[in-house]
Motif scaffolding. Structure first.
Motif, PDB file in Angstrom:
ATOM      1  N   PHE A 248       5.156   1.841  -0.701  1.00 10.10           N
ATOM      2  CA  PHE A 248       5.430   3.230  -0.369  1.00 10.10           C
ATOM      3  C   PHE A 248       6.898   3.399   0.005  1.00 10.10           C
ATOM      4  O   PHE A 248       7.579   4.318  -0.470  1.00 10.10           O
ATOM      5  CB  PHE A 248       4.526   3.675   0.778  1.00 10.10           C
ATOM      6  CG  PHE A 248       4.712   5.110   1.183  1.00 10.10           C
ATOM      7  CD1 PHE A 248       3.976   6.121   0.597  1.00 10.10           C
ATOM      8  CD2 PHE A 248       5.643   5.461   2.163  1.00 10.10           C
ATOM      9  CE1 PHE A 248       4.153   7.446   0.964  1.00 10.10           C
ATOM     10  CE2 PHE A 248       5.826   6.780   2.537  1.00 10.10           C
ATOM     11  CZ  PHE A 248       5.078   7.777   1.935  1.00 10.10           C
ATOM     12  N   VAL A 249       7.404   2.525   0.882  1.00 11.11           N
ATOM     13  CA  VAL A 249       8.802   2.617   1.302  1.00 11.11           C
ATOM     14  C   VAL A 249       9.726   2.500   0.093  1.00 11.11           C
ATOM     15  O   VAL A 249      10.674   3.274  -0.064  1.00 11.11           O
ATOM     16  CB  VAL A 249       9.128   1.532   2.347  1.00 11.11           C
ATOM     17  CG1 VAL A 249      10.633   1.486   2.614  1.00 11.11           C
ATOM     18  CG2 VAL A 249       8.374   1.794   3.647  1.00 11.11           C
ATOM     19  N   GLY A 250       9.445   1.535  -0.776  1.00 12.09           N
ATOM     20  CA  GLY A 250      10.291   1.349  -1.955  1.00 12.09           C
ATOM     21  C   GLY A 250      10.320   2.579  -2.840  1.00 12.09           C
ATOM     22  O   GLY A 250      11.385   2.988  -3.333  1.00 12.09           O
ATOM     23  N   GLN A 251       9.174   3.195  -3.053  1.00 11.77           N
ATOM     24  CA  GLN A 251       9.126   4.374  -3.923  1.00 11.77           C
ATOM     25  C   GLN A 251       9.835   5.566  -3.281  1.00 11.77           C
ATOM     26  O   GLN A 251      10.449   6.373  -3.981  1.00 11.77           O
ATOM     27  CB  GLN A 251       7.667   4.728  -4.241  1.00 11.77           C
ATOM     28  CG  GLN A 251       6.963   3.706  -5.121  1.00 11.77           C
ATOM     29  CD  GLN A 251       7.527   3.664  -6.540  1.00 11.77           C
ATOM     30  OE1 GLN A 251       8.398   4.449  -6.918  1.00 11.77           O
ATOM     31  NE2 GLN A 251       7.030   2.725  -7.335  1.00 11.77           N
ATOM     32  N   PHE A 274      19.155  -0.072  -3.851  1.00  6.29           N
ATOM     33  CA  PHE A 274      19.207  -1.413  -3.277  1.00  6.29           C
ATOM     34  C   PHE A 274      18.198  -1.537  -2.134  1.00  6.29           C
ATOM     35  O   PHE A 274      17.503  -2.545  -1.995  1.00  6.29           O
ATOM     36  CB  PHE A 274      20.611  -1.732  -2.778  1.00  6.29           C
ATOM     37  CG  PHE A 274      20.731  -3.103  -2.164  1.00  6.29           C
ATOM     38  CD1 PHE A 274      20.796  -4.230  -2.969  1.00  6.29           C
ATOM     39  CD2 PHE A 274      20.765  -3.260  -0.789  1.00  6.29           C
ATOM     40  CE1 PHE A 274      20.894  -5.502  -2.411  1.00  6.29           C
ATOM     41  CE2 PHE A 274      20.865  -4.521  -0.221  1.00  6.29           C
ATOM     42  CZ  PHE A 274      20.929  -5.643  -1.033  1.00  6.29           C
ATOM     43  N   ALA A 275      18.094  -0.472  -1.312  1.00  5.26           N
ATOM     44  CA  ALA A 275      17.131  -0.492  -0.216  1.00  5.26           C
ATOM     45  C   ALA A 275      15.702  -0.540  -0.740  1.00  5.26           C
ATOM     46  O   ALA A 275      14.811  -1.092  -0.091  1.00  5.26           O
ATOM     47  CB  ALA A 275      17.326   0.725   0.686  1.00  5.26           C
ATOM     48  N   GLY A 276      15.497   0.019  -1.937  1.00  5.16           N
ATOM     49  CA  GLY A 276      14.157   0.018  -2.534  1.00  5.16           C
ATOM     50  C   GLY A 276      13.949  -1.080  -3.549  1.00  5.16           C
ATOM     51  O   GLY A 276      13.087  -0.967  -4.429  1.00  5.16           O
ATOM     52  N   ARG A 277      14.699  -2.156  -3.423  1.00  2.00           N
ATOM     53  CA  ARG A 277      14.621  -3.229  -4.420  1.00  2.00           C
ATOM     54  C   ARG A 277      13.267  -3.929  -4.439  1.00  2.00           C
ATOM     55  O   ARG A 277      12.975  -4.693  -5.371  1.00  2.00           O
ATOM     56  CB  ARG A 277      15.728  -4.253  -4.175  1.00  2.00           C
ATOM     57  CG  ARG A 277      15.679  -4.927  -2.813  1.00  2.00           C
ATOM     58  CD  ARG A 277      16.968  -5.699  -2.556  1.00  2.00           C
ATOM     59  NE  ARG A 277      16.979  -6.362  -1.249  1.00  2.00           N
ATOM     60  CZ  ARG A 277      17.285  -5.762  -0.097  1.00  2.00           C
ATOM     61  NH1 ARG A 277      17.592  -4.469  -0.111  1.00  2.00           N
ATOM     62  NH2 ARG A 277      17.294  -6.431   1.033  1.00  2.00           N
ATOM     63  N   GLY A 278      12.439  -3.669  -3.455  1.00  2.00           N
ATOM     64  CA  GLY A 278      11.101  -4.257  -3.472  1.00  2.00           C
ATOM     65  C   GLY A 278      10.257  -3.756  -4.624  1.00  2.00           C
ATOM     66  O   GLY A 278       9.252  -4.377  -4.974  1.00  2.00           O
ATOM     67  N   VAL A 313       5.372  14.066  -6.904  1.00  2.00           N
ATOM     68  CA  VAL A 313       4.280  13.215  -6.426  1.00  2.00           C
ATOM     69  C   VAL A 313       4.770  12.126  -5.489  1.00  2.00           C
ATOM     70  O   VAL A 313       4.037  11.637  -4.644  1.00  2.00           O
ATOM     71  CB  VAL A 313       3.535  12.596  -7.620  1.00  2.00           C
ATOM     72  CG1 VAL A 313       4.392  11.586  -8.346  1.00  2.00           C
ATOM     73  CG2 VAL A 313       2.235  11.916  -7.148  1.00  2.00           C
ATOM     74  N   PHE A 314       6.037  11.744  -5.614  1.00  2.00           N
ATOM     75  CA  PHE A 314       6.579  10.683  -4.777  1.00  2.00           C
ATOM     76  C   PHE A 314       7.281  11.224  -3.544  1.00  2.00           C
ATOM     77  O   PHE A 314       7.772  10.445  -2.750  1.00  2.00           O
ATOM     78  CB  PHE A 314       7.558   9.820  -5.589  1.00  2.00           C
ATOM     79  CG  PHE A 314       6.863   9.057  -6.691  1.00  2.00           C
ATOM     80  CD1 PHE A 314       6.141   7.911  -6.385  1.00  2.00           C
ATOM     81  CD2 PHE A 314       6.904   9.494  -7.986  1.00  2.00           C
ATOM     82  CE1 PHE A 314       5.487   7.216  -7.387  1.00  2.00           C
ATOM     83  CE2 PHE A 314       6.249   8.802  -9.000  1.00  2.00           C
ATOM     84  CZ  PHE A 314       5.547   7.658  -8.694  1.00  2.00           C
ATOM     85  N   SER A 315       7.345  12.547  -3.407  1.00  2.00           N
ATOM     86  CA  SER A 315       7.962  13.102  -2.213  1.00  2.00           C
ATOM     87  C   SER A 315       7.021  12.935  -1.033  1.00  2.00           C
ATOM     88  O   SER A 315       5.875  13.345  -1.084  1.00  2.00           O
ATOM     89  CB  SER A 315       8.251  14.597  -2.405  1.00  2.00           C
ATOM     90  OG  SER A 315       8.608  15.180  -1.177  1.00  2.00           O
ATOM     91  N   PRO A 316       7.466  12.291   0.043  1.00  2.00           N
ATOM     92  CA  PRO A 316       6.578  12.110   1.190  1.00  2.00           C
ATOM     93  C   PRO A 316       6.152  13.407   1.821  1.00  2.00           C
ATOM     94  O   PRO A 316       5.159  13.466   2.511  1.00  2.00           O
ATOM     95  CB  PRO A 316       7.425  11.271   2.165  1.00  2.00           C
ATOM     96  CG  PRO A 316       8.844  11.527   1.782  1.00  2.00           C
ATOM     97  CD  PRO A 316       8.810  11.747   0.287  1.00  2.00           C
ATOM     98  N   GLU A 317       6.884  14.478   1.583  1.00  2.00           N
ATOM     99  CA  GLU A 317       6.545  15.766   2.191  1.00  2.00           C
ATOM    100  C   GLU A 317       5.669  16.619   1.299  1.00  2.00           C
ATOM    101  O   GLU A 317       5.170  17.651   1.705  1.00  2.00           O
ATOM    102  CB  GLU A 317       7.822  16.537   2.522  1.00  2.00           C
ATOM    103  CG  GLU A 317       8.694  15.847   3.548  1.00  2.00           C
ATOM    104  CD  GLU A 317       9.994  16.569   3.744  1.00  2.00           C
ATOM    105  OE1 GLU A 317      10.465  17.183   2.772  1.00  2.00           O
ATOM    106  OE2 GLU A 317      10.540  16.529   4.844  1.00  2.00           O
TER     107      GLU A 317
END
Length: 321
Positions: A248-251, A274-278, A313-317
């Protein structure tokens, strides 16, 4: 079921009366309505005081932000469940009844949520809109983050949580934060209990004309994402939820990269990628990287319009407020 409805209020005098009336007009009556005035400078508190119903209670505090107001409402609640409603939104007359049905279908769930719809009415509230008659479909969810990646199943104005569970989590809403503080609570709660979702819209969210444009792209990672990553890596999130938490964090980082790219800020987009490299081997991450590296600058506006259509769909809000 005894529902305490918490309404944070800050300069929403034109709307708060309709919000409260939508609670009082429920077919399943609320136990109480707690309006926490967060230092309003308009006549909103007077509107609340004019409502002649002993279940409506006004609590005043100096301006400290919506999270502090909601936490205060939770602390004041005496019901078995705490439901939340923003001062400019509404409940469908069958909202609490739908949550009651969800509880009966999934009594082990400590979080109940319903779908919602958006409306652009400038004043007042809408007439009751048609929803599925009779028993609505209830979906029991174990992994809320995984479910959220499909679509936002509820919002702050369409959720209720067991009061005794909330009391163990205070401060429930991250105070001093203005983005993701609600999601932080929903997912932390989902790590502790199953979630029962009503798959029909029983709440309405007001979208004002001046808020129809998208939110300003962020330049830093929201604190709730950093906390979620750290909690997963530290083992604070249950083992069976850690993988989806990191996913979830990566996306979300990819979504932030796309927002940055929409403004032409390639450097910031690369930082988020880079922060979402997972999730770097996913098609979505690779496509965003390719666009960041090779998209001509003059295509930024086109990319922004495409991102708004494709990344929802990927927006957390969920839909922009």
């Amino acid at each position: 079921m005894k529902f305490s409805v918490v309404i944070p209020l800050y300069n929403k005098a034109r709307y708060v009366g309709s919000a409260i009336q939508s609670v009082l007009q429920q077919s399943v009556q609320p136990h109480e309505v707690i309006v926490v005035d967060d230092g309003s400078s308009d006549y909103g508190p007077a509107v609340v005081e004019s409502i002649q119903d002993p279940r409506v209670r006004l609590v005043r505090q100096a301006n400290a932000g919506v999270s502090v107001a909601r936490n205060r409402g939770i602390a004041e609640a005496t019901g078995e469940w705490v439901a939340f409603l923003d001062a400019d939104d509404w409940y469908h007359p069958e909202f609490l009844a739908a949550l009651k049905q969800a509880h009966e279908a999934s009594p082990q769930a400590g979080l109940l949520g319903a779908q919602f719809r958006t409306m652009t009415l400038p004043l007042g509230g809408p007439d009751a809109w048609p929803v599925t008659e009779g028993f609505v479909e209830v979906e029991t969810v174990d992994d809320l983050r995984q479910r959220w990646m499909k679509t936002s199943p509820f919002c702050t104005s369409s959720v209720a949580i067991r009061a005794d569970l909330l009391r163990t989590m205070q401060p429930c809403f991250a105070e001093g934060e203005s983005h993701g503080e609600d999601l932080d609570l929903w997912f932390r709660t989902g790590d502790l209990t199953p979630v029962a979702l009503v798959n029909a819209p029983f709440a309405a969210v007001r979208v004002l004309p001046d808020s129809l444009s998208r939110r300003t792209p962020r330049t830093t990672e929201p604190p709730f994402l950093a906390r979620m990553r750290q909690r997963a890596l530290n083992g604070e999130i249950p083992a069976h939820h850690r993988k989806s938490a990191l996913w979830f964090v990566g996306q979300q980082e990819v979504t932030l990269a796309r927002e940055a790219l929409g403004t032409g800020n390639r450097k910031l987009a690369l930082k988020f990628l880079f922060a979402g490299r997972g999730v770097m081997f996913t098609r979505r991450w690779m496509l965003t990287l390719a666009m960041t590296l090779f998209m001509p600058t003059h295509f930024a506006d086109t990319w922004q319009r495409w991102r708004l259509r494709s990344a929802e769909v990927f927006s957390p809000e969920g839909p922009a407020r």
